[in-house]
Design a protein around this motif. Structure first.
Motif, PDB file in Angstrom:
ATOM      1  N   LEU A 132       0.763  -0.979  -0.491  1.00  0.00           N
ATOM      2  CA  LEU A 132      -0.214   0.369  -0.017  1.00  0.00           C
ATOM      3  C   LEU A 132       0.584   1.077  -0.046  1.00  0.00           C
ATOM      4  O   LEU A 132       2.084   1.624   0.752  1.00  0.00           O
ATOM      5  N   PHE A 133       0.717   2.373  -0.622  1.00  0.00           N
ATOM      6  CA  PHE A 133       1.038   3.808  -0.525  1.00  0.00           C
ATOM      7  C   PHE A 133       1.387   4.188   0.758  1.00  0.00           C
ATOM      8  O   PHE A 133       0.091   4.235   1.279  1.00  0.00           O
ATOM      9  N   SER A 134       2.003   4.151   2.003  1.00  0.00           N
ATOM     10  CA  SER A 134       1.891   4.782   3.002  1.00  0.00           C
ATOM     11  C   SER A 134       1.768   6.057   3.283  1.00  0.00           C
ATOM     12  O   SER A 134       0.937   6.624   4.686  1.00  0.00           O
ATOM     13  N   ASN A 135       2.465   6.546   2.400  1.00  0.00           N
ATOM     14  CA  ASN A 135       1.737   8.212   2.163  1.00  0.00           C
ATOM     15  C   ASN A 135       0.287   9.016   1.736  1.00  0.00           C
ATOM     16  O   ASN A 135      -0.373   9.504   1.934  1.00  0.00           O
ATOM     17  N   LYS A 136      -0.543   7.654   2.125  1.00  0.00           N
ATOM     18  CA  LYS A 136      -2.058   7.772   0.660  1.00  0.00           C
ATOM     19  C   LYS A 136      -3.112   7.145   2.391  1.00  0.00           C
ATOM     20  O   LYS A 136      -2.716   6.245   2.514  1.00  0.00           O
ATOM     21  N   THR A 137      -4.185   8.326   2.460  1.00  0.00           N
ATOM     22  CA  THR A 137      -5.394   7.133   3.241  1.00  0.00           C
ATOM     23  C   THR A 137      -5.949   5.535   2.560  1.00  0.00           C
ATOM     24  O   THR A 137      -5.404   5.600   1.222  1.00  0.00           O
ATOM     25  N   VAL A 138      -6.542   4.943   2.737  1.00  0.00           N
ATOM     26  CA  VAL A 138      -6.781   3.690   2.801  1.00  0.00           C
ATOM     27  C   VAL A 138      -7.749   4.236   0.965  1.00  0.00           C
ATOM     28  O   VAL A 138      -7.890   3.385   0.438  1.00  0.00           O
ATOM     29  N   LEU A 139      -8.245   5.095   1.259  1.00  0.00           N
ATOM     30  CA  LEU A 139      -9.640   5.772   0.233  1.00  0.00           C
ATOM     31  C   LEU A 139      -8.650   6.298  -1.181  1.00  0.00           C
ATOM     32  O   LEU A 139      -7.992   5.836  -1.844  1.00  0.00           O
ATOM     33  N   GLU A 140      -7.530   7.365  -0.460  1.00  0.00           N
ATOM     34  CA  GLU A 140      -6.699   7.531  -1.617  1.00  0.00           C
ATOM     35  C   GLU A 140      -5.724   6.279  -2.083  1.00  0.00           C
ATOM     36  O   GLU A 140      -5.462   6.164  -3.150  1.00  0.00           O
ATOM     37  N   ASN A 141      -5.284   4.924  -1.487  1.00  0.00           N
ATOM     38  CA  ASN A 141      -4.975   3.683  -1.903  1.00  0.00           C
ATOM     39  C   ASN A 141      -5.352   3.347  -3.251  1.00  0.00           C
ATOM     40  O   ASN A 141      -4.940   3.522  -4.323  1.00  0.00           O
ATOM     41  N   ILE A 142      -6.871   3.237  -3.063  1.00  0.00           N
ATOM     42  CA  ILE A 142      -7.661   2.932  -4.161  1.00  0.00           C
ATOM     43  C   ILE A 142      -8.145   3.756  -4.745  1.00  0.00           C
ATOM     44  O   ILE A 142      -7.534   3.410  -6.560  1.00  0.00           O
ATOM     45  N   THR A 143      -8.004   5.134  -4.988  1.00  0.00           N
ATOM     46  CA  THR A 143      -8.352   5.846  -5.980  1.00  0.00           C
ATOM     47  C   THR A 143      -7.286   5.975  -6.960  1.00  0.00           C
ATOM     48  O   THR A 143      -6.971   6.988  -7.575  1.00  0.00           O
ATOM     49  N   GLU A 144      -5.596   6.349  -5.996  1.00  0.00           N
ATOM     50  CA  GLU A 144      -4.941   6.675  -7.571  1.00  0.00           C
ATOM     51  C   GLU A 144      -4.852   6.017  -8.603  1.00  0.00           C
ATOM     52  O   GLU A 144      -4.522   7.487  -9.202  1.00  0.00           O
ATOM     53  N   GLY A 145      -5.156   4.676  -9.150  1.00  0.00           N
ATOM     54  CA  GLY A 145      -4.788   4.601 -10.185  1.00  0.00           C
ATOM     55  C   GLY A 145      -5.779   4.994 -11.054  1.00  0.00           C
ATOM     56  O   GLY A 145      -5.403   5.199 -12.315  1.00  0.00           O
TER      57      GLY A 145
END
Lengths: 235, 251
Positions: free
Chosen positions: B91-104
């Motif tokens: 997981l991207f450590s500097n992103k929240t759970v939601l941001e981890n999913i929306t990033e891509g």
């Protein structure tokens, strides 16, 4: 003339010191703007262990670390004009080398030394970020550039901040050596003002506190930035 | 749906994959078994182009890519259709759970933030972590992190999801929650290719098992064929080592 501590001179010294602050901060800022991206790029080259390039960077880093910055200033300030002059004369370009403002030399010298110091800072900080996150970013469709910008670099900066802060503070203090380039920065301004009445003790006290104030403020701001960068770690 | 043809991959002189062919049909849940060092993980990584294979073809639907001639655009297209769940979550450590999913979705696919959020919430609901959307990965347990990893893959609405030993890095008591999430998305018809050592998952959820050893596919078939009537000696030996004694008879 003034063998005792002249309190009246303090006000005047402080005033000329303030005139030097923009020069000091300007050199610091330009130096950082140039050396942060360059040293980050160098750090990635070092980590990729690209033959020759990696070794050249390593030698450069050792060279800068192993020599006093004052000597670097003298060498660059004295040799660059001669080299440029030779260059311009061979190509018959009319240009007055000695009209170049010394601040340009300051940019070159401080960028040269700060870049070397930051290479090592970024190199160690980059290796703290797990490579798996780059793969995960690639897998969800990010390019390497996007992955570095949004995922890797923010985390890398967080890890680099403590060492970055030390280096930035050192840079601010090192700009006081700008007096060797006749730059109107804090130290030179106050010393010149002190010449008239031999108020050197007062001058040094003022210089001392002005640097202390600037460095404390910068340190405080960078600490806040570090906390912002590492917010994901504060559970 | 997914076809892998004659994939070869060597690291230096060490040949990891020696011509692997596999096929996964729409809606299949295929499990790859095999001893460590057999090339299972490398195979998945080659499909996702996290490693560049030396030879072979990867076919996803109507998209055919020869790995030696794969360009950036081809790789990007494959990754649009094939999602990946990592052993170490990544997981991207500097992103929240939601941001981890929306990033891509937002950065990789240029989707609007609100559309991406909608997909992300749906994915989070599937893995049962809606209440953790604002948390950072460091605040989650390993099992929760892996469920976010699965949600991140699901939200991309890929044609197939690759799972690279998704429970191997987890404490034993956390394995169950991840497996049950995987079971649920399998039931919904998600096409999955799973490398795992969880024999019960392979037995219950997979409809096709591939046994790999030393860089080749040794044997494949339905779970019954493979677990109850393995034909190859190497398969039998492997199963004897990894299966509890009463496993086969309890089926």
């Amino acid at each position: 003339m003034a063998s005792t501590f002249d309190v009246n001179f303090l006000g005047e010294a402080f005033r000329v010191a303030m005139l030097g602050v923009p020069v000091t901060l300007g050199i610091t800022l330009i130096t950082l703007l140039l050396s942060v991206p360059i040293s980050f790029y160098f750090a990635t080259l070092r980590l990729k262990k690209i033959p020759v390039v990696s070794q050249v960077i390593a030698v450069y880093v050792s060279f800068v670390r192993g020599t006093p910055i004052l000597i670097q200033i003298f060498i660059i300030y004295n040799s660059v004009p001669i080299l440029l002059k030779m260059l311009f004369e061979t190509y018959q370009i009319k240009f007055d080398i000695y009209a170049i403002h010394p601040i340009w030399y300051a940019f070159i010298i401080f960028t040269f030394s700060t870049t070397a110091l930051l290479v090592e800072v970024f190199r160690s900080a980059l290796s703290t970020v797990d490579k798996g996150q780059l793969e995960a970013a690639n897998a969800v469709g990010l390019t390497n550039f996007q992955a570095y910008r949004r995922i890797i670099i923010p985390q890398m900066l967080g890890a680099a901040m403590p060492n970055m802060t030390t280096n930035i503070i050192n840079l601010i203090k090192a700009t006081s050596l700008g007096y060797a380039l006749s730059l109107p920065e804090i130290t030179l301004n106050v010393k010149v003002a002190a010449n008239a009445g031999y108020n050197y003790i007062e001058a040094y006290v003022v210089i001392f506190f002005v640097y202390l104030a600037i460095c404390s403020l910068v340190e405080y701001a960078l600490k806040k930035y570090e906390r912002h960068l590492l917010r994901f770690k504060l559970v | 749906m997914l076809k892998v043809e004659n994939i070869h991959k060597a690291f230096g002189n060490n040949e990891i994959l020696k011509g692997v062919n596999i096929e996964v049909a729409q809606g299949d849940v295929v499990v790859i078994l095999g001893p460590s060092g057999s090339g299972k993980t490398t195979l998945l990584r080659c499909i996702e182009f996290l490693e560049q294979a030396d030879r072979g073809k990867i076919i996803v639907g109507d998209l055919q890519v020869d790995v030696t001639a794969a360009k950036k655009k081809d790789i990007h297209m494959i990754r649009q259709r094939v999602a990946f769940v990592f052993q170490n979550y990544n997981l991207f450590s500097n992103k929240t759970v939601l941001e981890n999913i929306t990033e891509g979705l937002v950065i990789g696919r240029k989707m609007s933030k609100s559309d991406a959020n909608e997909l992300a919430f749906a994915a989070l609901a599937k893995v049962g972590l809606t209440d953790k959307q604002a948390a950072y990965p460091s605040e989650l347990s390993g099992g929760q992190q892996q469920r976010v990893g699965i949600a991140r893959a699901v939200a991309l609405s890929p044609d197939i999801i690759l799972f690279d030993e998704p429970t191997s890095a987890l404490d034993p008591e956390l394995v169950g929650e991840v497996l049950s999430v995987m079971k649920n998305i399998a039931k919904e018809g998600t096409t999955m290719l799973v490398v795992t050592h969880e024999m019960s998952f392979a037995r219950e959820v997979a409809n096709h098992i591939i046994f790999m050893d030393q860089g080749v596919v040794v044997e494949e078939g339905t779970p019954d064929e493979l677990f109850v009537h393995p034909k190859q000696q190497r398969t039998k030996q492997f199963l004897q080592r990894v299966l509890p004694d009463d496993f086969i008879f309890n089926i």
